[in-house]
Design a protein around this motif. Structure first.
Motif, PDB file in Angstrom:
ATOM      1  N   MET A   1      10.081  -2.539  55.876  1.00  0.00           N
ATOM      2  CA  MET A   1      11.171  -3.379  56.384  1.00  0.00           C
ATOM      3  C   MET A   1      11.860  -4.082  55.221  1.00  0.00           C
ATOM      4  SD  MET A   1      11.599  -3.643  59.768  1.00  0.00           S
ATOM      5  CE  MET A   1      10.796  -3.259  61.282  1.00  0.00           C
ATOM      6  N   ASP A   2      12.613  -3.333  54.418  1.00  0.00           N
ATOM      7  CA  ASP A   2      13.262  -3.988  53.298  1.00  0.00           C
ATOM      8  C   ASP A   2      14.689  -4.400  53.668  1.00  0.00           C
ATOM      9  OD1 ASP A   2      14.204  -1.403  53.414  1.00  0.00           O
ATOM     10  OD2 ASP A   2      14.380  -1.163  51.255  1.00  0.00           O
ATOM     11  N   LEU A   3      15.163  -5.397  52.936  1.00  0.00           N
ATOM     12  CA  LEU A   3      16.524  -5.901  53.121  1.00  0.00           C
ATOM     13  C   LEU A   3      17.322  -5.518  51.877  1.00  0.00           C
ATOM     14  CD1 LEU A   3      18.512  -7.906  54.698  1.00  0.00           C
ATOM     15  CD2 LEU A   3      17.707  -9.621  53.069  1.00  0.00           C
ATOM     16  N   VAL A   4      18.456  -4.888  52.089  1.00  0.00           N
ATOM     17  CA  VAL A   4      19.319  -4.491  50.968  1.00  0.00           C
ATOM     18  C   VAL A   4      20.730  -5.019  51.217  1.00  0.00           C
ATOM     19  CG1 VAL A   4      20.252  -2.565  49.626  1.00  0.00           C
ATOM     20  CG2 VAL A   4      17.963  -2.373  50.612  1.00  0.00           C
ATOM     21  N   ILE A   5      21.230  -5.795  50.275  1.00  0.00           N
ATOM     22  CA  ILE A   5      22.602  -6.292  50.341  1.00  0.00           C
ATOM     23  C   ILE A   5      23.389  -5.612  49.234  1.00  0.00           C
ATOM     24  CG2 ILE A   5      24.062  -8.332  50.040  1.00  0.00           C
ATOM     25  CD1 ILE A   5      21.857 -10.002  51.275  1.00  0.00           C
ATOM     26  N   LYS A   6      24.476  -4.941  49.617  1.00  0.00           N
ATOM     27  CA  LYS A   6      25.268  -4.177  48.639  1.00  0.00           C
ATOM     28  C   LYS A   6      26.705  -4.697  48.604  1.00  0.00           C
ATOM     29  CE  LYS A   6      22.922   0.272  49.445  1.00  0.00           C
ATOM     30  NZ  LYS A   6      23.128   1.612  50.038  1.00  0.00           N
ATOM     31  N   ASP A   7      27.123  -5.147  47.436  1.00  0.00           N
ATOM     32  CA  ASP A   7      28.529  -5.526  47.191  1.00  0.00           C
ATOM     33  C   ASP A   7      29.094  -6.434  48.289  1.00  0.00           C
ATOM     34  OD1 ASP A   7      28.478  -3.841  44.933  1.00  0.00           O
ATOM     35  OD2 ASP A   7      28.900  -2.100  46.176  1.00  0.00           O
ATOM     36  N   LEU A   8      28.314  -7.416  48.698  1.00  0.00           N
ATOM     37  CA  LEU A   8      28.702  -8.265  49.826  1.00  0.00           C
ATOM     38  C   LEU A   8      29.762  -9.298  49.425  1.00  0.00           C
ATOM     39  CD1 LEU A   8      28.248  -9.297  52.768  1.00  0.00           C
ATOM     40  CD2 LEU A   8      26.473 -10.795  51.831  1.00  0.00           C
ATOM     41  N   LYS A   9      30.872  -9.266  50.164  1.00  0.00           N
ATOM     42  CA  LYS A   9      31.908 -10.280  50.010  1.00  0.00           C
ATOM     43  C   LYS A   9      32.077 -11.017  51.335  1.00  0.00           C
ATOM     44  CE  LYS A   9      34.605  -8.071  46.344  1.00  0.00           C
ATOM     45  NZ  LYS A   9      35.935  -7.610  45.921  1.00  0.00           N
ATOM     46  N   VAL A  10      32.186 -12.336  51.246  1.00  0.00           N
ATOM     47  CA  VAL A  10      32.420 -13.164  52.435  1.00  0.00           C
ATOM     48  C   VAL A  10      33.555 -14.119  52.114  1.00  0.00           C
ATOM     49  CG1 VAL A  10      31.459 -14.968  53.931  1.00  0.00           C
ATOM     50  CG2 VAL A  10      30.031 -13.029  53.275  1.00  0.00           C
ATOM     51  N   LYS A  11      34.461 -14.284  53.058  1.00  0.00           N
ATOM     52  CA  LYS A  11      35.586 -15.207  52.882  1.00  0.00           C
ATOM     53  C   LYS A  11      35.584 -16.270  53.976  1.00  0.00           C
ATOM     54  CE  LYS A  11      39.056 -12.311  50.585  1.00  0.00           C
ATOM     55  NZ  LYS A  11      40.342 -11.623  50.728  1.00  0.00           N
ATOM     56  N   TYR A  12      35.985 -17.478  53.599  1.00  0.00           N
ATOM     57  CA  TYR A  12      36.324 -18.519  54.573  1.00  0.00           C
ATOM     58  C   TYR A  12      37.838 -18.699  54.465  1.00  0.00           C
ATOM     59  CZ  TYR A  12      31.325 -19.631  54.703  1.00  0.00           C
ATOM     60  OH  TYR A  12      29.967 -19.569  54.846  1.00  0.00           O
ATOM     61  N   GLY A  13      38.558 -18.137  55.418  1.00  0.00           N
ATOM     62  CA  GLY A  13      40.021 -18.148  55.302  1.00  0.00           C
ATOM     63  C   GLY A  13      40.432 -17.308  54.099  1.00  0.00           C
ATOM     64  N   ASN A  14      41.177 -17.918  53.175  1.00  0.00           N
ATOM     65  CA  ASN A  14      41.610 -17.187  51.971  1.00  0.00           C
ATOM     66  C   ASN A  14      40.650 -17.365  50.800  1.00  0.00           C
ATOM     67  OD1 ASN A  14      43.938 -16.233  53.202  1.00  0.00           O
ATOM     68  ND2 ASN A  14      45.040 -18.140  52.751  1.00  0.00           N
ATOM     69  N   VAL A  15      39.628 -18.197  51.000  1.00  0.00           N
ATOM     70  CA  VAL A  15      38.710 -18.499  49.897  1.00  0.00           C
ATOM     71  C   VAL A  15      37.505 -17.561  49.953  1.00  0.00           C
ATOM     72  CG1 VAL A  15      37.266 -20.266  48.829  1.00  0.00           C
ATOM     73  CG2 VAL A  15      39.408 -20.917  49.946  1.00  0.00           C
ATOM     74  N   GLU A  16      37.299 -16.831  48.863  1.00  0.00           N
ATOM     75  CA  GLU A  16      36.150 -15.918  48.801  1.00  0.00           C
ATOM     76  C   GLU A  16      34.912 -16.691  48.348  1.00  0.00           C
ATOM     77  OE1 GLU A  16      36.646 -11.534  47.737  1.00  0.00           O
ATOM     78  OE2 GLU A  16      35.605 -12.316  45.973  1.00  0.00           O
ATOM     79  N   ALA A  17      33.886 -16.720  49.196  1.00  0.00           N
ATOM     80  CA  ALA A  17      32.665 -17.479  48.899  1.00  0.00           C
ATOM     81  C   ALA A  17      31.625 -16.625  48.188  1.00  0.00           C
ATOM     82  CB  ALA A  17      32.079 -18.037  50.194  1.00  0.00           C
ATOM     83  N   LEU A  18      31.578 -15.326  48.507  1.00  0.00           N
ATOM     84  CA  LEU A  18      30.671 -14.389  47.831  1.00  0.00           C
ATOM     85  C   LEU A  18      31.507 -13.261  47.253  1.00  0.00           C
ATOM     86  CD1 LEU A  18      27.725 -14.137  50.420  1.00  0.00           C
ATOM     87  CD2 LEU A  18      27.784 -15.516  48.330  1.00  0.00           C
TER      88      LEU A  18
END
Length: 236
Positions: free
Chosen positions: A1-18
């Motif tokens: 049960m591994d967790l893999v995060i690849k090239d994750l981008k998250v935005k709040y409105g126009n602001v990119e947080a990740l």
């Protein structure tokens, strides 16, 4: 049960947080994510839980695409989050809060077994099971928040700032219990301001700075890293 995060981008409105982070958690590991306030630590956990959408990239748990799921579907895959600030239901009893955590369980016997295990981990919750959660101390509420997440029988437990506002003795007790939970087979991702305690508990760590991962290593190596010491451990 591994967790893999690849090239994750998250935005709040126009602001990119990740800004396209990559992260991996192996089965039965404790991995901590360190960083200053606003670095994107909580955002990372909320993206895994489905509470904030990924605008790019992938979040895979045991091959399942969490980034395409609603939060309740994520819980059913075996992922549970303990949110920052505990957020227990103050007008419900301890026992009622725990029962709510088992909303994905249709097996009454399994629910009882899990609840009994939580009472073993946190005996004070058993003593106070008929007490309203709002009348508990901060430490007890944190224990209840962890217990409520465990009622979903997760394979992966996400902990967001579990030591926040707690006395050192209570923090030690909670971290000791997190180790026990991990030894019982639950993988843990820990976001924590108390970097020293987190690195002593974890197997590996990531350092997040303004939405980018700048460092990744064994927890023991990060503990002795001079940059980490100066930034997060108050010097030597």
């Amino acid at each position: 049960m591994d967790l893999v995060i690849k090239d994750l981008k998250v935005k709040y409105g126009n602001v990119e947080a990740l800004h396209g982070i990559n992260l991996r958690v192996e089965p039965r590991e404790i991995v901590t994510i360190l960083g200053a306030n606003g670095a994107g630590k909580s955002t990372t956990l909320m993206a895994i839980s489905g509470l904030v959408p990924a605008c790019e990239g992938e979040i895979l748990f045991n091959g399942m695409a969490l980034h395409k799921m609603k939060p309740h579907q994520v819980v059913k895959t075996g992922v549970a989050q303990v949110p920052e600030g505990r957020r227990v239901f103050g007008t419900l009893t301890v026992a009622e809060n725990l029962h709510l955590g088992a909303f994905t369980t249709r097996d009454a016997a399994k629910e009882i077994k899990t609840r009994d295990w939580i009472y073993e981990l946190f005996p004070v919750l058993k003593e106070r099971r008929e007490q309203l959660a709002g009348t508990l101390s901060g430490g007890e509420q944190q224990m209840l928040a962890i217990g409520r997440a465990l009622m979903a029988d997760p394979k992966l437990l996400l902990l967001d700032e579990p030591s926040l506002g707690l006395a050192p003795l209570i923090i030690k007790r909670i971290f000791d219990t997190v180790r026990q939970i991990n030894e019982a087979g639950v993988t843990v991702v820990l976001v924590e301001q108390n970097a020293r305690a987190a690195l002593k508990l974890a197997h590996r760590g990531y350092v997040l700075e303004v939405g980018n991962i700048v460092l990744e290593d064994q927890a023991s190596t990060l503990l002795s890293n001079e940059d980490v010491q100066n930034a997060y451990l108050g010097g030597h």
